[in-house]
Design a protein around this motif. Structure first.
Motif, mmCIF file in Angstrom:
data_model
loop_
_atom_site.group_PDB
_atom_site.id
_atom_site.type_symbol
_atom_site.label_atom_id
_atom_site.label_comp_id
_atom_site.label_asym_id
_atom_site.label_seq_id
_atom_site.Cartn_x
_atom_site.Cartn_y
_atom_site.Cartn_z
ATOM 1 N N HIS A 175 38.818 40.621 53.117
ATOM 2 C CA HIS A 175 39.130 40.237 54.551
ATOM 3 C C HIS A 175 39.198 38.439 54.676
ATOM 4 N N THR A 204 42.374 37.332 56.892
ATOM 5 C CA THR A 204 42.235 36.302 58.100
ATOM 6 C C THR A 204 42.896 35.202 57.835
ATOM 7 N N ASN A 205 42.645 34.470 56.720
ATOM 8 C CA ASN A 205 43.112 33.198 56.317
ATOM 9 C C ASN A 205 45.047 33.513 56.371
ATOM 10 N N TYR A 242 46.575 35.378 58.544
ATOM 11 C CA TYR A 242 47.022 35.089 59.915
ATOM 12 C C TYR A 242 46.897 33.987 60.362
ATOM 13 N N LEU A 243 45.666 33.316 60.131
ATOM 14 C CA LEU A 243 45.462 32.168 60.596
ATOM 15 C C LEU A 243 46.478 30.935 60.129
ATOM 16 N N TRP A 284 31.928 39.399 66.711
ATOM 17 C CA TRP A 284 33.163 38.953 66.465
ATOM 18 C C TRP A 284 34.026 40.432 66.096
ATOM 19 N N ARG A 301 36.989 42.138 65.440
ATOM 20 C CA ARG A 301 38.351 41.456 64.453
ATOM 21 C C ARG A 301 39.510 42.395 64.733
ATOM 22 N N MET A 324 43.031 42.583 59.936
ATOM 23 C CA MET A 324 42.312 41.589 59.211
ATOM 24 C C MET A 324 41.334 42.500 58.401
ATOM 25 N N GLU A 325 41.244 43.888 58.633
ATOM 26 C CA GLU A 325 40.221 44.656 57.776
ATOM 27 C C GLU A 325 40.832 44.904 56.585
ATOM 28 N N HIS A 344 35.054 30.253 58.940
ATOM 29 C CA HIS A 344 35.212 31.365 58.857
ATOM 30 C C HIS A 344 34.905 32.251 57.331
#
Length: 190
Positions: free
Chosen positions: A49, A53-54, A56-57, A102, A104, A108-109, A169
């Motif tokens: 995860h 997440t990283n 997409y960020l 949060w 998500r 991002m899972e 995060h």
């Protein structure tokens, strides 16, 4: 505002967060695959995860850094630096596991598609991407582009703050992994 101090502080935070996350890849299989009693993710899933997440960020950070560098020609960087103050307190809750709800996005899972070595390598590359963006925007240019961040109602944040968010995060999920490990130790101690 000392923009050089801000950039250095973000680099330091990134190093600490990513180094701590990296240590989790060396844990034993029992710790990495333990499913907590609350039904949450295993440590392996949490690491995946973090990577997702990283990923997409960093798409947003890349766009923001490119726009910031383009804006450098049109905006007054000195005025932006002079008027900027970093509201660190506004961000701190992002790094606290369970501090707020949060939700998500599904993409991002963790899906279990990547093994730990792949995730480790990808997260290491992401750390270096963050450093590259900070080096690219080394004179304060990251202030020249703001993008909306809906998480915890942060609102419009600049490219530096997006990188700090990414680091927070990671920190948030380190706490989650510590909780998993603590529960694992208690369970297998009996």
């Amino acid at each position: 505002m000392d923009i050089f101090r801000l950039i250095q502080d973000i680099k330091t935070h990134l190093k600490l967060s990513f180094d701590e996350a990296d240590r989790w890849f060396d844990k034993d299989q029992k710790t990495l695959n333990y499913k907590p009693s609350n039904g949450g993710w295993t440590t392996h899933q949490i690491l995946e995860h973090i990577y997702l997440t990283n990923f997409y960020l960093l798409i947003l950070i890349e766009k923001g850094s490119k726009k910031a560098m383009r804006n450098y020609k049109a905006l007054d960087l000195d005025a932006e630096i002079k008027d900027y103050s970093f509201d660190k307190e506004k961000f701190e809750k992002v790094g606290e596991y369970g501090a707020f709800e949060w939700i998500r996005p599904e993409h991002m899972e963790p899906k279990g598609d990547l093994n730990l070595n792949q995730i480790r390598n990808l997260i290491s590359q992401q750390y270096h991407q963050c450093l590259n963006y900070l080096n690219l925007m080394k004179n304060g240019e990251g202030l020249l582009c703001k993008t909306t961040m809906t998480v915890n109602d942060l609102g419009k944040i600049n490219a530096y703050e997006y990188i700090y968010f990414l680091s927070l995060h990671t920190q948030r999920h380190i706490t989650q992994m510590l909780n998993n490990e603590s529960e694992t130790i208690k369970k297998f101690k009996k």
